[in-house]
Scaffold this active site. Structure first.
Site, PDB file in Angstrom:
ATOM      1  CE1 TYR A  97     -28.195 -37.137 -18.336  1.00 51.90           C
ATOM      2  CE2 TYR A  97     -27.160 -38.695 -19.934  1.00 51.90           C
ATOM      3  CZ  TYR A  97     -27.122 -38.423 -18.578  1.00 51.90           C
ATOM      4  OH  TYR A  97     -26.109 -38.333 -17.851  1.00 51.90           O
ATOM      5  CE  LYS A 101     -24.378 -35.204 -18.372  1.00 55.37           C
ATOM      6  NZ  LYS A 101     -23.709 -35.013 -17.348  1.00 55.37           N
TER       7      LYS A 101
END
Ligand SMILES: NC(=O)c1ccc[n+]([C@@H]2O[C@H](COP(=O)([O-])OP(=O)(O)OC[C@H]3O[C@@H](n4cnc5c(N)ncnc54)[C@H](O)[C@@H]3O)[C@@H](O)[C@H]2O)c1
Length: 262
Positions: free
Chosen positions: A155, A159
């Site tokens: 993640y 991102k």
């Protein structure tokens, strides 16, 4: 911020930040193209908007699959020749620790969060070029610049990649008058975070935020609409932190981070 006569396409529109953005844009007069993989939630959203007299088109899509994104954009092009604002909000989290993150998990998170945003922007460029708004807002995260508390390494990496995608697209697409920016939300109370935290975790997080609470999805939606509006006409390639001051804090509970994964 007036979105009258504008068409706003929102991925992840069925829940959380995307949902709040669709509602906030519709309240300002926009017609909404709601993209999500959750067809049932899109139906509920459509019923809610229709009851309020607002135009919302349901566009089921799996953003991790470029063919699905292409078909979704073709469906939008049959409804409208132009999109004024694209909001890339759809995303998922994974929670494994670094050493136990599987290749499948890594690829799934990267393909939805990073590749999915790329596919949507790439396929939408022809519709954005002929729009009046010519704006894109990618939903990144505080994790883009730091470390995710709710998610794992995939993640955080995805991102961080969103910020590179934002910068590069902003640079290249400036020639077409298309602005591309990103928002970096801190902890927002949505299905994503509710499913990944306990009541106790949520109190701990709230206590770490200088402004003293979790964000509401609408706090992020308002910033997205600002970046997507003509008020931001000379802003491109930038990121806006919306985090209640959390990025100002130098220490957090490392123990709680580990405990949540054991
Ligand atoms: N909630 C937070 O604290 C927080 C913080 C920073 C960034 N973000 C980011 O904000 C965005 C929205 O998150 P949220 O909290 O609103 O989550 P959410 O789970 O409430 O909503 C995500 C939506 O994306 C959709 N979606 C997921 N995978 C998809 C796919 N492959 N194709 C199409 N749609 C898909 C889901 O169906 C859902 O409707 C995400 O990109 C997330 O990473 C969230």
């Amino acid at each position: 911020m007036d979105f009258n006569g504008m068409t706003v396409a929102v991925t992840g529109a069925a829940s959380g930040i995307g949902h709040a953005t669709a509602i906030a844009a519709a309240r300002r007069g926009a017609r909404i193209m709601a993209l999500d993989r959750d067809a049932d939630a899109l139906e509920r959203l459509h019923a809610q908007f229709t009851a309020d007299g607002v135009t919302l088109e349901r566009v089921p899509v799996d953003i991790a699959d470029e063919a699905s994104v292409r078909a979704a954009v073709e469906a939008i092009a049959r409804i409208t020749p132009a999109v004024d604002l694209l909001v890339n909000s759809a995303g998922i989290v994974s929670r494994g620790l670094f050493e136990t993150t599987t290749t499948d998990e890594w690829e799934r998170v990267l393909s939805v969060n990073l590749s999915g945003s790329f596919y949507c922007l790439k396929q939408m460029v022809p519709l954005l070029k002929v729009g009046n708004g010519r704006a894109v807002v990618n939903v990144a995260s505080l994790a883009s610049k730091r470390v995710s508390y709710t998610g794992g390494v995939a993640y955080t990496a995805a991102k961080a990649g969103i910020l590179g995608l934002t910068r590069h697209a902003a640079f290249e697409l400036a020639g077409d008058g298309i602005r591309v920016n990103a928002v970096c939300p801190g902890p927002v109370l949505t299905a994503m975070t509710k499913n990944a935290t306990s009541e106790e975790d949520r109190k701990t997080v709230a206590a770490m935020v200088p402004l003293g609470d979790w964000l509401d999805p609408d706090d992020v939606a308002q910033a997205i609409l600002f970046l997507g509006s003509p008020a931001a006409r000379m802003i491109t390639g930038t990121t806006l932190d919306i985090d209640g001051g959390l990025s100002l804090v130098t220490g957090s509970s490392y123990e709680a981070y580990r405990r949540a994964r054991q």
